[in-house]
Scaffold this motif. Structure first.
Motif, PDB file in Angstrom:
ATOM      1  N   ALA A   1      -4.655 100.810-122.623  1.00 48.27           N
ATOM      2  CA  ALA A   1      -3.823  99.605-122.676  1.00 48.27           C
ATOM      3  C   ALA A   1      -3.163  99.444-124.035  1.00 48.27           C
ATOM      4  O   ALA A   1      -1.968  99.135-124.127  1.00 48.27           O
ATOM      5  N   ALA A   2      -3.915  99.665-125.096  1.00 42.29           N
ATOM      6  CA  ALA A   2      -3.362  99.519-126.442  1.00 42.29           C
ATOM      7  C   ALA A   2      -2.248 100.515-126.690  1.00 42.29           C
ATOM      8  O   ALA A   2      -1.203 100.178-127.277  1.00 42.29           O
ATOM      9  N   ASP A   3      -2.425 101.753-126.234  1.00 38.59           N
ATOM     10  CA  ASP A   3      -1.394 102.768-126.439  1.00 38.59           C
ATOM     11  C   ASP A   3      -0.167 102.506-125.567  1.00 38.59           C
ATOM     12  O   ASP A   3       0.969 102.788-125.988  1.00 38.59           O
ATOM     13  N   VAL A   4      -0.365 101.986-124.380  1.00 43.87           N
ATOM     14  CA  VAL A   4       0.778 101.623-123.534  1.00 43.87           C
ATOM     15  C   VAL A   4       1.600 100.532-124.224  1.00 43.87           C
ATOM     16  O   VAL A   4       2.832 100.612-124.305  1.00 43.87           O
ATOM     17  N   LEU A   5       0.934  99.526-124.733  1.00 48.43           N
ATOM     18  CA  LEU A   5       1.642  98.440-125.428  1.00 48.43           C
ATOM     19  C   LEU A   5       2.356  98.956-126.666  1.00 48.43           C
ATOM     20  O   LEU A   5       3.481  98.535-126.968  1.00 48.43           O
ATOM     21  N   ALA A   6       1.724  99.868-127.394  1.00 46.90           N
ATOM     22  CA  ALA A   6       2.323 100.393-128.623  1.00 46.90           C
ATOM     23  C   ALA A   6       3.507 101.297-128.330  1.00 46.90           C
ATOM     24  O   ALA A   6       4.526 101.262-129.033  1.00 46.90           O
ATOM     25  N   ASN A   7       3.405 102.113-127.280  1.00 48.45           N
ATOM     26  CA  ASN A   7       4.459 103.084-126.988  1.00 48.45           C
ATOM     27  C   ASN A   7       5.656 102.472-126.262  1.00 48.45           C
ATOM     28  O   ASN A   7       6.757 103.021-126.332  1.00 48.45           O
ATOM     29  N   PHE A   8       5.436 101.366-125.570  1.00 49.48           N
ATOM     30  CA  PHE A   8       6.510 100.766-124.783  1.00 49.48           C
ATOM     31  C   PHE A   8       6.676  99.289-125.144  1.00 49.48           C
ATOM     32  O   PHE A   8       6.811  98.435-124.271  1.00 49.48           O
ATOM     33  N   SER A   9       6.681  99.018-126.418  1.00 51.20           N
ATOM     34  CA  SER A   9       6.736  97.627-126.888  1.00 51.20           C
ATOM     35  C   SER A   9       8.048  96.944-126.529  1.00 51.20           C
ATOM     36  O   SER A   9       8.123  95.709-126.501  1.00 51.20           O
ATOM     37  N   ASN A  10       9.074  97.730-126.234  1.00 55.12           N
ATOM     38  CA  ASN A  10      10.375  97.160-125.875  1.00 55.12           C
ATOM     39  C   ASN A  10      10.510  96.923-124.375  1.00 55.12           C
ATOM     40  O   ASN A  10      11.578  96.500-123.908  1.00 55.12           O
ATOM     41  N   ARG A  11       9.446  97.158-123.619  1.00 53.82           N
ATOM     42  CA  ARG A  11       9.491  96.989-122.162  1.00 53.82           C
ATOM     43  C   ARG A  11       8.741  95.722-121.765  1.00 53.82           C
ATOM     44  O   ARG A  11       7.790  95.296-122.421  1.00 53.82           O
ATOM     45  N   ASP A  12       9.168  95.161-120.644  1.00 58.92           N
ATOM     46  CA  ASP A  12       8.536  93.959-120.103  1.00 58.92           C
ATOM     47  C   ASP A  12       7.308  94.382-119.303  1.00 58.92           C
ATOM     48  O   ASP A  12       7.425  95.117-118.325  1.00 58.92           O
ATOM     49  N   MET A  13       6.131  93.926-119.703  1.00 56.39           N
ATOM     50  CA  MET A  13       4.918  94.350-119.006  1.00 56.39           C
ATOM     51  C   MET A  13       3.823  93.307-119.134  1.00 56.39           C
ATOM     52  O   MET A  13       3.825  92.457-120.020  1.00 56.39           O
ATOM     53  N   ARG A  14       2.900  93.406-118.209  1.00 56.34           N
ATOM     54  CA  ARG A  14       1.694  92.597-118.204  1.00 56.34           C
ATOM     55  C   ARG A  14       0.499  93.539-118.055  1.00 56.34           C
ATOM     56  O   ARG A  14       0.475  94.359-117.142  1.00 56.34           O
ATOM     57  N   ILE A  15      -0.470  93.408-118.920  1.00 59.81           N
ATOM     58  CA  ILE A  15      -1.718  94.146-118.788  1.00 59.81           C
ATOM     59  C   ILE A  15      -2.715  93.249-118.081  1.00 59.81           C
ATOM     60  O   ILE A  15      -2.986  92.126-118.529  1.00 59.81           O
ATOM     61  N   VAL A  16      -3.256  93.737-116.964  1.00 61.28           N
ATOM     62  CA  VAL A  16      -4.172  92.946-116.140  1.00 61.28           C
ATOM     63  C   VAL A  16      -5.565  93.563-116.279  1.00 61.28           C
ATOM     64  O   VAL A  16      -5.783  94.699-115.849  1.00 61.28           O
ATOM     65  N   PRO A  17      -6.525  92.869-116.878  1.00 60.45           N
ATOM     66  CA  PRO A  17      -7.847  93.462-117.087  1.00 60.45           C
ATOM     67  C   PRO A  17      -8.666  93.544-115.809  1.00 60.45           C
ATOM     68  O   PRO A  17      -8.697  92.604-115.013  1.00 60.45           O
ATOM     69  N   GLY A  18      -9.317  94.689-115.612  1.00 60.00           N
ATOM     70  CA  GLY A  18     -10.222  94.879-114.484  1.00 60.00           C
ATOM     71  C   GLY A  18     -11.659  94.959-114.962  1.00 60.00           C
ATOM     72  O   GLY A  18     -11.933  94.964-116.166  1.00 60.00           O
ATOM     73  N   ASN A  19     -12.574  95.078-114.021  1.00 59.40           N
ATOM     74  CA  ASN A  19     -14.000  95.082-114.362  1.00 59.40           C
ATOM     75  C   ASN A  19     -14.603  96.477-114.419  1.00 59.40           C
ATOM     76  O   ASN A  19     -15.816  96.626-114.617  1.00 59.40           O
ATOM     77  N   GLY A  20     -13.781  97.513-114.217  1.00 56.34           N
ATOM     78  CA  GLY A  20     -14.279  98.883-114.260  1.00 56.34           C
ATOM     79  C   GLY A  20     -14.778  99.403-112.935  1.00 56.34           C
ATOM     80  O   GLY A  20     -15.183 100.570-112.836  1.00 56.34           O
ATOM     81  N   ASN A  21     -14.748  98.572-111.897  1.00 53.64           N
ATOM     82  CA  ASN A  21     -15.255  98.983-110.595  1.00 53.64           C
ATOM     83  C   ASN A  21     -14.241  98.721-109.488  1.00 53.64           C
ATOM     84  O   ASN A  21     -14.605  98.561-108.328  1.00 53.64           O
TER      85      ASN A  21
END
Length: 306
Positions: free
Chosen positions: A59-79
């Protein structure tokens, strides 16, 4: 033609394969830019990425690499696995107070070709012209070397020994039934009628079922005329699986086939809805594979040769 831009919610789920996820998103956004550079009616996309408790910093690398794009990171529980992660992303898009024309479901190991979005929307125009309404459009995907069609849409034969066959590109859209969500564009009118991926599936089969459900409700379900992406089939072939399974003890086989990635549960749910003739055959085959795998694969290879 209406020149208002198409609003597309891009849905993806990921778990600890950062480099593949970054490559998929990089090529996706290149395809979006290529579309907007060449077409009069533009697209506006927002990415909804389910981060299913990644520990590799995806998630951190996605945000860093595509900071100019409109996005939402949705946290999951791993399962959540695939189906659960995609449903969470889809619910997030639908609750975001935005009006969507399409939802684009993608797998995070799929590399997009530059003209993939052009091809998907050409398929949509074909559906409007031919059927009078929007539908579900599966982008055909080949292996990385381009020699094999690996994902896209399939035709499904019912019956105990029913098989699914991949649809090859012909240059024009074709009707299909089962859809893979490596690249899957879903028109909003379909969602209004049938909703999102069925919540009974944990990992697999949910995308297959979605195409069938849409077709049963009278929506056009199509594959693109051309290849839209690259993705190797990452499932073991029969010979590889045979070697793996026979090397296990019965207890290990039971544990292997009880995990969400290999569970019979999703397949049985699928069969109970779309091919009841095969339901008990699947149970028998799985039991045979656990107890006597050599016999199972011998019979399976004989059936495939017929």
């Amino acid at each position: 033609m209406d020149n208002q831009p198409y609003n597309i919610a891009v849905l993806v789920t990921c778990h600890n394969r950062k480099e593949k996820t970054l490559a998929a998103l990089r090529t996706l956004f290149t395809a979006v830019d290529n579309y907007n550079d060449s077409e009069s009616r533009k697209v506006v996309v927002r990415l909804y990425l389910t981060d299913d408790n990644c520990t590799d910093g995806t998630a951190a690398d996605v945000l860093a690499n595509f900071s100019n794009r409109d996005m939402r990171i949705v946290p999951g529980n791993g399962n959540l696995f695939w189906a659960g992660g995609m449903r969470l992303a889809w619910h997030s898009a639908m609750s975001d107070n935005s009006i969507w024309d399409f939802y684009l479901l993608i797998n995070d190991d799929t590399v997009f070709l530059e003209d993939s979005l052009i091809e998907l929307l050409r398929t949509h125009y074909y559906a409007l012209h031919t059927y009078g309404k929007g539908g579900v459009y599966a982008g055909i995907v080949s292996s990385m070397d381009g020699r094999e069609i690996t994902y896209g849409g399939k035709r499904y034969a019912r019956g105990i020994f029913g098989k699914s066959t991949s649809i090859l590109p012909t240059g024009n859209p074709q009707e299909c039934l089962m859809t893979n969500a490596n690249i899957l564009l879903v028109s909003q009118n379909v969602v209004n009628k049938i909703g999102i991926l069925c919540d009974r599936y944990h990992h697999s089969c949910a995308d297959w079922a979605y195409g069938i459900d849409a077709a049963r409700k009278g929506f056009p379900v199509l594959v693109t005329g051309k290849i839209c992406g690259r993705c190797d089939n990452d499932h073991d072939n029969e010979e590889q699986e045979h070697k793996k399974i026979v090397a296990m003890t019965i207890r290990q086989r039971w544990a292997y086939f009880s995990s969400p990635l290999h569970s019979i549960r999703d397949i049985l749910i699928f069969m109970s809805r779309y091919n009841r003739m095969k339901f008990f055959f699947v149970i028998f085959a799985r039991c045979l594979n656990i107890i006597a795998p050599d016999l199972y694969y011998s019979l399976s290879m004989r059936r495939n040769a017929e």
